[in-house]
Write a protein that holds these residues in place. Sequence first.
Motif: not given
Length: 204
Positions: A113-117, A122-134, A140-144, A158-159
């Motif tokens: 993230x120091x270099x790029x966004x 988003x893909x079927x069968x893969x959900x955004x993590x609900x906990x942890x570092x990601x 902390x870095x989600x775009x509006x 950005x999702x």
Amino acid sequence: MFDPIHYGHLRTAFELQSKLSLDEVRFVPCADPPHRGAATVDTALRVRMVDAAIRGQPGFLVDDRESKRPGPSYTVDTLTGLRADFPDASLCLIVGMDAFLGLPTWRDWHKLLDLAHIVVVERAGCSAPEAGALRELIENHATAGPGDLRRELHGGVHLEQVTRLEISSTGLRSAIRAGLAPRYLMPDAALNVISETGCYAAQG
């Protein structure tokens, strides 16, 4: 990897180019993937297939820098090179949700993230993590919205959803080896390269 490139890759790139107002989309075939097995065919041939597939599409470019760099193809090194080439441009790393979930295993992933966004498809069968570092990274870095990707040069997550096309490079390779025609699953120009070289059939 683009082993081989297909309409799933291209449709995703086309939609993101439009939705996010990207000036260009660079396709970077991975030369020596550090987190998965080696590609079926060499990088030069995959660069050739990508170049054939995207020819004529405004804003689509093939970037062969990883084939010219020795050693494993670490994304942080590729982005460092791109940032040096385009110091005043907003850069976006486009990854699928499945790849994003493995981000903590990438070399120096916290520097990305120091270099790029990071644009996560988003893909079927893969959900955004609900906990942890990601989860923390997203919070902390989600775009509006997509506009943030142009206002800042880097630092956003950005999702984005795109049209799902159930096409896989693995499936295409298997079909070709079985003697099945993958027409309408990938551009004819890329298929012509495969037919001329026999690159996948020869692996069977």
